[in-house]
Structures are given as structure tokens and as C-alpha cells.
Design a protein around this motif. Sequence first.
Motif, PDB file in Angstrom:
ATOM      1  N   GLY A  99       0.831  -1.207   0.000  1.00 53.32           N
ATOM      2  CA  GLY A  99       0.000   0.000   0.000  1.00 53.32           C
ATOM      3  C   GLY A  99       0.863   1.254   0.000  1.00 53.32           C
ATOM      4  O   GLY A  99       1.990   1.241   0.481  1.00 53.32           O
ATOM      5  N   GLY A 100       0.344   2.340  -0.577  1.00 52.52           N
ATOM      6  CA  GLY A 100       1.110   3.590  -0.577  1.00 52.52           C
ATOM      7  C   GLY A 100       0.734   4.470  -1.745  1.00 52.52           C
ATOM      8  O   GLY A 100      -0.047   4.075  -2.613  1.00 52.52           O
ATOM      9  N   LYS A 101       1.319   5.661  -1.749  1.00 58.76           N
ATOM     10  CA  LYS A 101       0.959   6.668  -2.752  1.00 58.76           C
ATOM     11  C   LYS A 101       1.136   6.180  -4.188  1.00 58.76           C
ATOM     12  O   LYS A 101       0.345   6.473  -5.060  1.00 58.76           O
ATOM     13  N   THR A 102       2.222   5.422  -4.432  1.00 57.53           N
ATOM     14  CA  THR A 102       2.512   5.042  -5.817  1.00 57.53           C
ATOM     15  C   THR A 102       1.647   3.883  -6.298  1.00 57.53           C
ATOM     16  O   THR A 102       1.585   3.611  -7.490  1.00 57.53           O
ATOM     17  N   THR A 103       1.009   3.149  -5.375  1.00 59.49           N
ATOM     18  CA  THR A 103       0.246   1.969  -5.795  1.00 59.49           C
ATOM     19  C   THR A 103      -1.265   2.132  -5.630  1.00 59.49           C
ATOM     20  O   THR A 103      -2.020   1.291  -6.113  1.00 59.49           O
ATOM     21  N   PRO A 106      -3.191   2.593  -9.318  1.00 59.94           N
ATOM     22  CA  PRO A 106      -3.231   1.360 -10.123  1.00 59.94           C
ATOM     23  C   PRO A 106      -3.973   0.214  -9.423  1.00 59.94           C
ATOM     24  O   PRO A 106      -4.607  -0.608 -10.078  1.00 59.94           O
ATOM     25  N   ARG A 107      -3.934   0.198  -8.101  1.00 62.39           N
ATOM     26  CA  ARG A 107      -4.636  -0.875  -7.371  1.00 62.39           C
ATOM     27  C   ARG A 107      -6.146  -0.724  -7.528  1.00 62.39           C
ATOM     28  O   ARG A 107      -6.854  -1.681  -7.813  1.00 62.39           O
ATOM     29  N   ARG A 108      -6.644   0.516  -7.382  1.00 59.03           N
ATOM     30  CA  ARG A 108      -8.082   0.749  -7.545  1.00 59.03           C
ATOM     31  C   ARG A 108      -8.531   0.413  -8.965  1.00 59.03           C
ATOM     32  O   ARG A 108      -9.583  -0.184  -9.168  1.00 59.03           O
ATOM     33  N   LYS A 113     -11.396  -3.564 -12.648  1.00 56.79           N
ATOM     34  CA  LYS A 113     -11.388  -4.393 -13.867  1.00 56.79           C
ATOM     35  C   LYS A 113     -11.645  -5.878 -13.591  1.00 56.79           C
ATOM     36  O   LYS A 113     -12.020  -6.620 -14.479  1.00 56.79           O
ATOM     37  N   MET A 114     -11.412  -6.298 -12.342  1.00 57.72           N
ATOM     38  CA  MET A 114     -11.496  -7.723 -12.038  1.00 57.72           C
ATOM     39  C   MET A 114     -12.946  -8.210 -12.033  1.00 57.72           C
ATOM     40  O   MET A 114     -13.817  -7.496 -11.583  1.00 57.72           O
ATOM     41  N   ILE A 329      -4.516  -9.849  -3.326  1.00 57.62           N
ATOM     42  CA  ILE A 329      -5.531 -10.263  -4.284  1.00 57.62           C
ATOM     43  C   ILE A 329      -5.304 -11.743  -4.547  1.00 57.62           C
ATOM     44  O   ILE A 329      -4.219 -12.143  -4.987  1.00 57.62           O
ATOM     45  N   ILE A 330      -6.303 -12.542  -4.244  1.00 60.14           N
ATOM     46  CA  ILE A 330      -6.167 -13.983  -4.436  1.00 60.14           C
ATOM     47  C   ILE A 330      -7.033 -14.403  -5.616  1.00 60.14           C
ATOM     48  O   ILE A 330      -8.241 -14.196  -5.616  1.00 60.14           O
TER      49      ILE A 330
END
Length: 348
Positions: A99-103, A106-108, A113-114, A329-330
Motif C-alpha cells: 500500500g502507498g501513494k505510488t500503488t 493502479p490498485r483501484r 477491472k477484475m 488479491i487472491i
Amino acid sequence: MPAMKKHELDLSEFPAGTVTEFTTLVCLACIFDIFTKQLGLAPRTAFSEIKRHTPAIEELTTRSAKRPYFDSDEKHPHCPYCKSAKRWLARFDTYCIEGGKTTDAPRRALLKKMPQSGEQFLVLEKKSDSRAVFFEWLDTLRLNLDLNDERWLLAATRNYLERRDPKTNWEEVFSEIRAVRRSTRLPEGWERDGARLFLAPKIYGEALLIQYLVSRSQAHGGLTLEGRLTLMDLIRRLRYSGYLDQLGITEHEPGEVFEKLIDHLASTSDWSRVIAANGVSNASDSDRVKGSKKTTKKKAKKKPSQAKSKKSQPQPDEISPERVKLHYIIDRRDFLEKVKSVYAAYAA
Ligand SMILES: [Zn+2]
């Protein structure tokens, strides 16, 4: 298990080193056995129970899995417990995102999309700290390097720089690099000269530390660009180069110095803050120099008092473990498909 991968997630938007992938195999013959023989469930009940099943994060991310889980690099793996063949085996792919500012962005985007239906994916969060995350990163790095091939020293250095400064395309920089040296004139950042990469003393020192940590063994110290060093050798070098003073490490006991160094290397906000404060500049790239000036201004706005009193003097870095949130994410898709087909065979 590249041979068994059907649909992979697109992780290209994440900065290098922020996502760790784990693959764990589970033997459905073993699982059915546990549910029907040990727990005494009817096959139909066992089937609906198993479908809901997801191993704990610890089971999915450990390097030494226990029955009915196991790890295998073979193309045609067999269950190590009951010898069942491939059609009985299902795969869980687990992605651990720091987790963090840079991720965050893209994580959201990835979560959106999943596919949401049928519990094909499971998303979990776990609290951790920068130290644990750092050691996990080191572990993964070690597994991906071939320590018998001396080029691993450059690869380890590149991985460290990618983690420290994700905005630079290090793969491209390193495509022509044959040697990494300590710069005698750069106070900060890096510079390329033909096939040689020059690093500011501080960054060079950290690269040595990473190399040491990757290759250290109980008796023989670790291998670095400066040859084999014991922890004492390494600390002595870092002290003479002024690195320890720069970090505000005043301890003399090697164990204590080492602990502080680890906390420093592990500290995530520090890595980005160093970049923001100094900008990693490449003399041949005018855009980048412009960019780093901008970020310097930003930082000055945030802490005006510091910027005034000590204009270009780097502050000693803060050294303490930070809290980090890990997002797991599994991917259950392969598991769900296999459970279905195995049950069909089982019930027939
Ligand atoms: Zn088995």
C-alpha cells in the motif's frame, strides 16, 4: 508455474518491486480426503464446503507450504503427499501489493477491472510494517537472482534503484551498464558514462548493503561490488564514507548499527522523500533535472523553516519502522474450475 497460467492480471501499471506474486498449488485429492475421511462429510457436502475454501494468507505466501498445499516449479507437478497428477491439482495465484501513494491508483483501477461474480477473486488487507515488507522484498530478490553468475551484483543494484526511484526506467539504463562505481564528484543521484554507472556515495553505500544482505551467510559475510565483506568491514566502510553520520547513526555496537541501517533501508517514506528532496539527476537528461527541481520546491513549501535554515544541507533521515498496509488479491479462478471438474469425476 508459467505453463499452467491461463489468464494473468495486468500489473504493468505498478512500480517495480511493489507487487509480489506467489503461486501455491493445492491437491484436491488431499482436500477431498480431509473433508470426507477425516471430517466425515458426504461428497456433495464436501464439494460445497471446498468451493468456499480459501487458504489463509500465511499458507499462500509461505515458502514452505504444508499439506494439502505445496509449491512446485515442475511442468507436470505431482502432489508430494498422495502423488496425484495434474488434473487433481489447483492453483492459487496471490498478489501482494504494498500500500502507498505510488500503488493506490493502479490498485483501484485493477480492482475495478477484475470480475466480481462468483468469488473468483478474494481481496484481503493486512497490516504490516516497512521492515517486514523490506525483508519480503529481499527474499524475493534472492530467489530471483543466480548468485553463481557474477552479473547478479548488477541485477541486485538495479532492483534496489528501481525500488528507490521507480520513476526512472532502470531497465533501459542498465541495458548498457557493465560496471557500477562510487562517484567521487556527485553529491547526490547518479550519472552514466558509457558502460559505467556512477552512484553518489550514499546510494553506492546502500547498494553495497543490499548486496551484502542478499548474499550474506553465517560464516563468510556477504559478496559486494567491493568483494566479500563481513558486517564489520561493511560498517567500517560506511562509517569512513560519512554515510552513518549522514543518517545520524551514532551507535558503535555493530548489531545496533546494523538494526538502524535495516530500518533506514526499509523505510518507504524515506526512500521517496530522498528522491523528492534531492532528485536523482541524470546529467544527460534535461527533463529529469527540471522535474527534480520542481519536487524540491514542493518540499520547501511543506517545511519552510527547515528549508530556510539549512538550505542544501541534507537532514539526517528519520529511522524507525513505519506501518504499511498490504493488499492481497487472491485469484481463485483455477481453483473453482478444478474443484468442479474433480467433483464431476468424483461423483461419477
Ligand atoms: Zn494430494
